[in-house]
Scaffold this motif. Structure first.
Motif, mmCIF file in Angstrom:
data_model
loop_
_atom_site.group_PDB
_atom_site.id
_atom_site.type_symbol
_atom_site.label_atom_id
_atom_site.label_comp_id
_atom_site.label_asym_id
_atom_site.label_seq_id
_atom_site.Cartn_x
_atom_site.Cartn_y
_atom_site.Cartn_z
ATOM 1 N N ASP A 1 3.373 -3.887 -2.112
ATOM 2 C CA ASP A 1 3.854 -3.683 -3.484
ATOM 3 C C ASP A 1 2.944 -4.329 -4.520
ATOM 4 N N ASP A 2 2.135 -5.287 -4.083
ATOM 5 C CA ASP A 2 1.247 -5.974 -5.019
ATOM 6 C C ASP A 2 -0.051 -5.203 -5.270
ATOM 7 N N PHE A 3 -0.254 -4.097 -4.560
ATOM 8 C CA PHE A 3 -1.468 -3.297 -4.755
ATOM 9 C C PHE A 3 -1.378 -2.575 -6.094
ATOM 10 N N GLU A 4 -2.383 -2.747 -6.945
ATOM 11 C CA GLU A 4 -2.331 -2.188 -8.299
ATOM 12 C C GLU A 4 -3.134 -0.910 -8.468
ATOM 13 N N GLY A 5 -3.841 -0.473 -7.418
ATOM 14 C CA GLY A 5 -4.621 0.750 -7.506
ATOM 15 C C GLY A 5 -3.755 1.981 -7.287
ATOM 16 N N PRO A 6 -4.358 3.176 -7.425
ATOM 17 C CA PRO A 6 -3.602 4.419 -7.208
ATOM 18 C C PRO A 6 -3.148 4.552 -5.750
ATOM 19 N N ALA A 7 -1.882 4.898 -5.576
ATOM 20 C CA ALA A 7 -1.331 4.983 -4.225
ATOM 21 C C ALA A 7 -0.282 6.084 -4.137
ATOM 22 N N TYR A 8 -0.159 6.634 -2.945
ATOM 23 C CA TYR A 8 0.945 7.549 -2.642
ATOM 24 C C TYR A 8 2.123 6.701 -2.193
ATOM 25 N N GLU A 9 3.333 7.220 -2.380
ATOM 26 C CA GLU A 9 4.505 6.515 -1.865
ATOM 27 C C GLU A 9 5.363 7.478 -1.067
ATOM 28 N N ALA A 10 5.539 7.176 0.222
ATOM 29 C CA ALA A 10 6.376 7.999 1.091
ATOM 30 C C ALA A 10 7.851 7.777 0.745
ATOM 31 N N PRO A 11 8.720 8.694 1.131
ATOM 32 C CA PRO A 11 10.147 8.557 0.809
ATOM 33 C C PRO A 11 10.804 7.298 1.371
ATOM 34 N N ASN A 12 10.203 6.693 2.404
ATOM 35 C CA ASN A 12 10.784 5.458 2.942
ATOM 36 C C ASN A 12 10.220 4.207 2.268
#
Length: 221
Positions: free
Chosen positions: A50-61
């Motif tokens: 959660d501390d990653f500030e770069g662009p990321a995908y987020e899965a439904p879980n």
């Protein structure tokens, strides 16, 4: 064998609507789990907190994966897809009765099996690239895709009579001919595929996706 404490939820299974159905169209999501892995860049080394500030995908879980660079899993799936297309192109240069046609067809089928197995081994504790979170994220994405597919079908005034993991069955009704049912099925295929960009953007944070559903077969009853 899944070790104690390493279980994660699998694919979606719809409660079947009982009774005799007429003109049932079956639509299948092509290589759902590999395409989910490719879409969200799911791989052990791309997983971020959660501390990653770069662009990321987020899965439904809730599991997140950085968007760049491509992970090992995405790279392997992309390479296997390219190899399969090469085998299919080589196959199609020959007559279907020719020995070369059969050879290339077997090779492209083998590549498909290898590609589809990548999700399975990612959830196996003895695999070098095992990651429970990544494997769970892939199945969560798969469930969300097939459930979204049902939502779109409902918007189009069709009812899903059954679905399992990567496919749905829709009753078109006894009042349509075989030709009309096939035409409706291809229209459904196009409409659902057009909707996946919305799904990927809103629910996964993905500007690009690799989900594709196709009309597979029609059951008269």
């Amino acid at each position: 064998m899944v070790e104690e404490g390493e279980e994660f939820e699998g694919g979606a299974v719809f409660e079947p609507i009982t009774g005799v159905k007429e003109m049932v169209s079956v639509l299948d999501l092509k290589s759902l789990y590999p395409m989910a892995m490719r879409t969200i860049n799911a791989s052990p080394e791309t997983k971020v907190g959660d501390d990653f500030e770069g662009p990321a995908y987020e899965a439904p879980n809730g599991i997140r994966f950085r968007k760049e660079p491509d992970g090992i899993m995405r790279e392997m799936i992309t390479e296997l897809l390219e190899e399969r297309e090469e085998k299919k192109a080589a196959r199609d240069e020959h007559d279907p009765e020719a020995e070369a046609y059969e050879l290339y067809d077997r090779q492209q089928a083998a590549v498909k099996v290898i590609m589809n197995s990548l999700y399975g081994v990612s959830g196996w504790t003895q695999f070098r690239l095992y990651d429970k979170d990544a494997a769970g994220a892939v199945t969560a994405t798969g469930r969300e895709v097939i459930e979204f597919t049902e939502e779109v079908a409902n918007r189009l005034n069709y009812q899903v009579t059954y679905g399992d993991t990567d496919s749905i069955m829709l009753e078109l009704g006894g009042g349509v001919s075989k030709e009309e049912a096939i035409e409706q099925s291809f229209e459904l295929e196009a409409d659902i595929n057009d909707s996946y960009a919305e799904f990927a953007g809103e629910r996964l944070g993905a500007e690009e996706h690799f989900f594709e559903i196709e009309f597979e077969k029609l059951y008269r009853r």
